[in-house]
Design an enzyme around this catalytic site. Structure first.
Site, mmCIF file in Angstrom:
data_model
loop_
_atom_site.group_PDB
_atom_site.id
_atom_site.type_symbol
_atom_site.label_atom_id
_atom_site.label_comp_id
_atom_site.label_asym_id
_atom_site.label_seq_id
_atom_site.Cartn_x
_atom_site.Cartn_y
_atom_site.Cartn_z
ATOM 1 N N GLU A 249 0.503 -1.415 0.179
ATOM 2 C CA GLU A 249 -0.071 0.042 0.363
ATOM 3 C C GLU A 249 0.621 1.477 -0.060
ATOM 4 O OE1 GLU A 249 -3.902 -1.144 2.045
ATOM 5 O OE2 GLU A 249 -2.101 -1.952 3.459
ATOM 6 N N SER B 61 31.608 18.972 23.553
ATOM 7 C CA SER B 61 31.980 16.937 23.702
ATOM 8 C C SER B 61 31.467 17.743 24.997
ATOM 9 C CB SER B 61 33.185 16.809 23.334
ATOM 10 O OG SER B 61 34.400 17.385 23.415
ATOM 11 N N LEU B 62 30.977 16.214 25.855
ATOM 12 C CA LEU B 62 31.666 15.932 27.204
ATOM 13 C C LEU B 62 32.405 14.934 27.522
ATOM 14 C CD1 LEU B 62 27.832 13.828 27.055
ATOM 15 C CD2 LEU B 62 28.020 15.988 27.494
ATOM 16 N N LYS C 162 24.324 7.301 26.055
ATOM 17 C CA LYS C 162 24.821 7.503 25.240
ATOM 18 C C LYS C 162 25.996 6.855 23.363
ATOM 19 C CE LYS C 162 29.536 10.009 24.645
ATOM 20 N NZ LYS C 162 30.173 9.066 24.421
ATOM 21 N N CYS D 159 33.059 -28.499 -0.296
ATOM 22 C CA CYS D 159 32.360 -29.055 -1.473
ATOM 23 C C CYS D 159 33.180 -29.946 -2.044
ATOM 24 C CB CYS D 159 32.145 -28.123 -2.623
ATOM 25 S SG CYS D 159 33.656 -27.188 -2.940
ATOM 26 N N CYS E 283 37.945 -20.719 -1.225
ATOM 27 C CA CYS E 283 37.634 -22.740 -2.300
ATOM 28 C C CYS E 283 37.233 -21.800 -3.847
ATOM 29 C CB CYS E 283 36.263 -21.999 -1.686
ATOM 30 S SG CYS E 283 35.795 -23.936 -2.833
ATOM 31 N N CYS F 45 30.677 -24.740 -5.621
ATOM 32 C CA CYS F 45 30.484 -25.350 -3.840
ATOM 33 C C CYS F 45 29.364 -24.207 -3.289
ATOM 34 C CB CYS F 45 31.345 -24.277 -3.399
ATOM 35 S SG CYS F 45 31.710 -24.387 -1.879
#
Length: 673
Positions: free
Chosen positions: A35, A82-83, A115, A406, A421, A426
């Site tokens: 929808e 900034s902290l 945080k 394989c 491989c 495989c």
């Protein structure tokens, strides 16, 4: 009529934005994906016909089409500080004591939030419309990443109130998206991101917003930086942000004092491993906004908030065994099987060992006592051996010489870490190989996209590329969203792919180190694919631009019994395995062209193939040696570069005249016009 159209477009914009909010912010969708897709498609079609009625908050405007040359600098209206960090209960109490002394009162409370470990950004709105977004940068000056931020569906393009406001949020990549992205990068042999934070930062700073859009980033908005409306507390601000339409920091707690704040932090730490996003601590903030002004800030961080950082949780356990898994590109990855141990809220019984070099460097052995931690709180990894607990009964691990899935040979190139491989059939890698085989630049089977391949693969109808040519009408017609018409179209596309030139088939086989150019070189120097079963490394090294890795890879690939079996089946199905006698013409020999933008009648690979079949060289970059740049719709920076260097510009009609030219004189005339 025009007013009716405009009104309908506005209705669709509002309706889709509402459902985006329910899905991306509240995680509570009200309609099905189908929808939603129908509403979105109607909007796209109407906006195509009536571009004058495209609204700035239309969901179609989230992803731009142009690649930027770089990001502009933005000076933040309010610095994004900034902290400062604390790491213990004692340090947290010291923060509280200093704040009380600074404010001269105990009459305040705290808010504790996650945080989020992501990338900090500022979002600016004018009259309720999103106008600018920038990274934190150095706190004062950041980078303008507005177009990229628009691709994040949880960021509203229009707010519920027509208000001027600047907010701060943390862009992050959910854990499941991070794992998925790294899996895709590993399959494409691209460098892996170390953690979700690096992935988020790298994704947001893409010059092409379309790449950002593919990365499924998210955001939590956690602060009002500036606002016309007067707000008294942080708690009130978060509630107002949620009302406006933002996805705010979840599960935040209002605490009466620092003791309650510490208890809230410990609860956050207990559930950090169970969260769908990465956190590296909890943030404690003064709730009263007026008191924040009193407390003030240092040059780098506010005095009214602190980050309580969590240490990475490590546990000792026994390494019982080492299993080898084979990825979709054939890379063998060692995985530690562990005695179950609880880390970051979940039980861990398996952990990555990365690769064989890592095992050797750490001297990890089966039977060792090892230290395990969750890398970036997501992927468990063995980080060290407890050598003091060795008994002498431990076993040294060696990578198998045969693929455990394989049985094909396992190879390792000298300058690579990975063991691979070599088996073309495989099961572990065949799904990815089939996707590559049917892709546009390979066998170009139109209509066979990833969902169809996945459906067929899961039903066991295809396991190797050769199985594609055994598909019948009844195999396809009952697939989801398939009918008679789409089934017939796909069968026609499969039939048409049998006539592709040999270089396409060689490239489609997914041979390690063999791209389109190398595949073309091989096809030009053999008469049929059978020649590659007997070709030597020495012969291959004589070919233009062929190195030792490429030569070894081709020889190893075509010595496998699985390869011989696959080629025999492709031949039996009628797939072309013979080289073309020569190029159609050399009428464009000596000319170099660059393609940019989308042509209406030709895909990029088709246009390139046509030019090369006429003797031209097609380059990826514009230089003074470029003859002309062929420009389609929505061209990139190559057009700008061509204009700067005064290189000839050709459009699609010129391209069609060029490839239809009968003589060198006619070509020169087109280029001189």
């Amino acid at each position: 009529m025009s007013e009716f159209i405009k009104k309908r477009i506005r209705e669709l914009v509002d309706l889709i934005n509402y459902h985006d909010y329910k899905y991306y912010v509240e995680d509570n969708p009200e309609i099905s994906d189908y929808e939603y897709d129908m509403l979105y498609r109607e909007l796209v079609e109407l906006e195509k016909q009536y571009p004058e009625y495209i609204f700035p908050d239309s969901p179609t405007q989230r992803v731009g089409g142009k690649v930027k040359e770089g990001f502009k600098e933005v000076v933040h209206r309010v610095p994004l500080l900034s902290l400062s960090n604390v790491f213990s209960e004692g340090e947290l109490y010291d923060f509280d004591r200093r704040l009380r002394e600074l404010l001269g009162t105990d009459d305040f409370n705290y808010v504790v939030e996650y945080k989020i470990d992501g990338l900090s950004v500022a979002l600016e709105y004018e009259n309720g419309l999103f106008v600018r977004g920038a990274t934190r940068g150095d706190g004062n000056v950041g980078e303008d990443v507005t177009e990229n931020l628009k691709t994040i569906r949880s960021i509203p393009l229009k707010l519920k109130d027509d208000i001027n406001i600047v907010v701060r949020g943390e862009v992050f990549m959910p854990k499941d998206e991070f794992i998925k992205l790294n899996q895709e990068r590993e399959e494409n042999e691209e460098p892996l991101f170390a953690n979700p934070r690096n992935a988020a930062a790298g994704s947001l700073r893409q010059l092409d917003p379309r790449i950002t859009a593919q990365r499924k980033l998210d955001i939590f908005v956690f602060n009002v930086q500036w606002c016309e409306k007067e707000l008294k507390t942080h708690d009130e601000a978060l509630r107002y942000l949620k009302y406006l339409g933002f996805k705010v920091s979840p599960d935040y707690v209002v605490c009466s004092n620092i003791k309650e704040a510490y208890e809230a932090i410990k609860k956050v730490e207990e559930k950090r491993g169970l969260l769908p996003f990465e956190i590296d601590g909890a943030v404690v903030k003064l709730n009263q906004l007026a008191l924040r002004d009193v407390a003030g800030s240092t040059a780098k961080s506010p005095r009214w908030a602190v980050a309580y950082k969590f240490p990475p949780e490590k546990k000792e356990t026994k390494l019982i065994d080492i299993e080898v898994n084979v990825g979709r590109t054939g890379i063998l990855t060692p995985t530690a099987v562990l005695e179950p141990v609880r880390i970051s809220g979940s039980v861990v019984s398996r952990a990555t060992l990365h690769n064989m070099d890592y095992i050797r460097q750490k001297d990890i052995r089966i039977g060792d006592t090892v230290v395990v931690q969750k890398a970036a709180e997501i992927i468990p990894e063995v980080v060290e051996v407890v050598f003091s607990k060795r008994t002498g009964n431990e076993r040294i691990f060696e990578m198998p010489k045969k693929c455990p899935v394989c049985g094909a040979d396992v190879i390792k190139f000298e300058d690579e870490v990975a063991y691979r491989c070599t088996g073309v059939e495989c099961p572990a890698k065949s799904y990815r190989l089939i996707l590559h085989f049917v892709s546009r630049d390979a066998m170009d089977i139109a209509g066979m996209g990833e969902m169809i391949v996945k459906n067929l693969f899961e039903r066991g109808l295809i396991k190797t590329p050769a199985d594609i040519y055994d598909l019948k009408f009844d195999d396809l017609v009952n697939l989801e969203r398939f009918g008679v018409k789409s089934t017939n179209n796909l069968l026609k596309a499969i039939e048409a792919s049998k006539k592709r030139p040999l270089d396409r088939l060689i490239f489609a086989l997914g041979i390690r180190h063999i791209g389109q150019k190398a595949a073309k070189t091989l096809a030009e120097h053999i008469s049929s694919i059978d020649d590659l079963f007997t070709i030597t490394e020495e012969e291959l090294l004589k070919l233009p631009d062929f190195g030792e890795k490429m030569a070894k890879s081709v020889v190893t690939f075509f010595r496998q019994d699985q390869t011989k079996h696959l080629i025999e089946r492709l031949k039996k199905a009628g797939v072309n395995t013979v080289a073309e006698k020569k190029a159609k013409s050399d009428i464009l020999k000596g000319y170099t062209f660059v393609l940019t933008g989308a042509l209406s009648k030709y895909s990029r690979s088709q246009a390139k193939e046509i030019l090369e079949s006429l003797g031209a060289r097609v380059s990826e970059s514009v230089s003074k040696k470029t003859t002309a740049v062929i420009v389609g719709e929505d061209p990139g920076s190559k057009l700008t570069k061509a204009q700067e260097l005064n290189v000839k510009i050709l459009y699609e009609q010129d391209f069609e005249r060029l490839i239809s030219a009968k003589s060198h004189e006619e070509v020169e005339k087109i280029l001189m016009e």
